[in-house]
Design a protein around this motif. Sequence first.
Motif, PDB file in Angstrom:
ATOM      1  N   UNK A  62      43.269  27.430  41.665  1.00 44.51           N
ATOM      2  CA  UNK A  62      42.313  28.509  41.929  1.00 44.51           C
ATOM      3  C   UNK A  62      41.816  28.452  43.374  1.00 44.51           C
ATOM      4  N   UNK A  63      41.507  27.260  43.862  1.00 44.59           N
ATOM      5  CA  UNK A  63      41.067  27.103  45.256  1.00 44.59           C
ATOM      6  C   UNK A  63      42.161  27.532  46.233  1.00 44.59           C
ATOM      7  N   UNK A  64      43.382  27.158  45.959  1.00 48.63           N
ATOM      8  CA  UNK A  64      44.505  27.513  46.835  1.00 48.63           C
ATOM      9  C   UNK A  64      44.697  29.029  46.855  1.00 48.63           C
ATOM     10  N   UNK A  65      44.660  29.654  45.677  1.00 48.28           N
ATOM     11  CA  UNK A  65      44.819  31.113  45.613  1.00 48.28           C
ATOM     12  C   UNK A  65      43.691  31.809  46.374  1.00 48.28           C
ATOM     13  N   UNK A  66      42.452  31.353  46.181  1.00 47.16           N
ATOM     14  CA  UNK A  66      41.324  31.932  46.915  1.00 47.16           C
ATOM     15  C   UNK A  66      41.492  31.766  48.416  1.00 47.16           C
ATOM     16  N   UNK A  67      41.943  30.594  48.834  1.00 48.34           N
ATOM     17  CA  UNK A  67      42.175  30.349  50.258  1.00 48.34           C
ATOM     18  C   UNK A  67      43.259  31.252  50.828  1.00 48.34           C
ATOM     19  N   UNK A  68      44.339  31.445  50.086  1.00 46.82           N
ATOM     20  CA  UNK A  68      45.422  32.319  50.548  1.00 46.82           C
ATOM     21  C   UNK A  68      44.933  33.751  50.674  1.00 46.82           C
ATOM     22  N   UNK A  69      44.187  34.226  49.670  1.00 40.73           N
ATOM     23  CA  UNK A  69      43.666  35.598  49.729  1.00 40.73           C
ATOM     24  C   UNK A  69      42.734  35.786  50.926  1.00 40.73           C
ATOM     25  N   UNK A  70      41.907  34.783  51.202  1.00 36.36           N
ATOM     26  CA  UNK A  70      41.010  34.892  52.360  1.00 36.36           C
ATOM     27  C   UNK A  70      41.786  34.795  53.666  1.00 36.36           C
ATOM     28  N   UNK A  71      42.832  34.004  53.682  1.00 36.19           N
ATOM     29  CA  UNK A  71      43.685  33.925  54.876  1.00 36.19           C
ATOM     30  C   UNK A  71      44.327  35.285  55.131  1.00 36.19           C
ATOM     31  N   UNK A  72      44.786  35.947  54.056  1.00 38.39           N
ATOM     32  CA  UNK A  72      45.375  37.282  54.201  1.00 38.39           C
ATOM     33  C   UNK A  72      44.351  38.296  54.689  1.00 38.39           C
ATOM     34  N   UNK A  73      43.076  38.097  54.318  1.00 34.77           N
ATOM     35  CA  UNK A  73      42.014  39.015  54.745  1.00 34.77           C
ATOM     36  C   UNK A  73      41.751  38.909  56.235  1.00 34.77           C
ATOM     37  N   UNK A  74      42.018  37.749  56.808  1.00 38.49           N
ATOM     38  CA  UNK A  74      41.748  37.552  58.231  1.00 38.49           C
ATOM     39  C   UNK A  74      40.308  37.128  58.469  1.00 38.49           C
ATOM     40  N   UNK A  75      39.921  37.144  59.692  1.00 39.10           N
ATOM     41  CA  UNK A  75      38.596  36.709  60.100  1.00 39.10           C
ATOM     42  C   UNK A  75      37.536  37.674  59.559  1.00 39.10           C
ATOM     43  N   UNK A  76      36.611  37.190  58.716  1.00 41.68           N
ATOM     44  CA  UNK A  76      35.609  38.102  58.155  1.00 41.68           C
ATOM     45  C   UNK A  76      34.679  38.693  59.212  1.00 41.68           C
ATOM     46  N   UNK A  77      34.557  38.033  60.355  1.00 41.95           N
ATOM     47  CA  UNK A  77      33.684  38.585  61.396  1.00 41.95           C
ATOM     48  C   UNK A  77      34.291  39.826  62.044  1.00 41.95           C
ATOM     49  N   UNK A  78      35.566  40.088  61.787  1.00 40.79           N
ATOM     50  CA  UNK A  78      36.194  41.307  62.302  1.00 40.79           C
ATOM     51  C   UNK A  78      35.785  42.538  61.494  1.00 40.79           C
TER      52      UNK A  78
END
Length: 155
Positions: A62-78
């Motif tokens: 679950x942590x890995x999947x969440x990390x991958x999804x956030x990596x795909x999202x890119x920098x949240x400050x953008x």
Amino acid sequence: MRTKIKTRFIHIGSFVLGFGFLGASDGIIFHQLLQWHSVIMATDRPGQIISDGIFHFAVTITLVIGGILLWLAGNPTNLSKGIRLLVGGILIGGGTFNIVEGIINHHILQIHRVKPGDPNALVYDLSFLAVGLLLLIIGIFIKRSGRTQLSSINA
């Protein structure tokens, strides 16, 4: 990548990451450090270790999947208010873990309690649910305040 898709990845990824993080924290704190309970208590110690191992493996995925999804999202400050969406989603995911795990495992299936054998076991179980509810409410508040400001910027 379009902003709408990135926002969706942040929503889903932060929720999944928060769910996995609270699951891992539960396993580390309650199962291993405090040794208050295992996933399945009504078994011998090797059975408890196996059930905890399966649980830890699941939350790690679950942590890995969440990390991958956030990596795909890119920098949240953008994204406008991306950090609020990220933090709110993590808290909502974590609170959801506590509520779902607490209701299903502690109350419906009764496969374990937060602190079995303690005369105040119900207080521990209800406190576990209360923490989950508090995380959920704070997460929703943080996310909505970000979304409200997003909609006022786009208006």
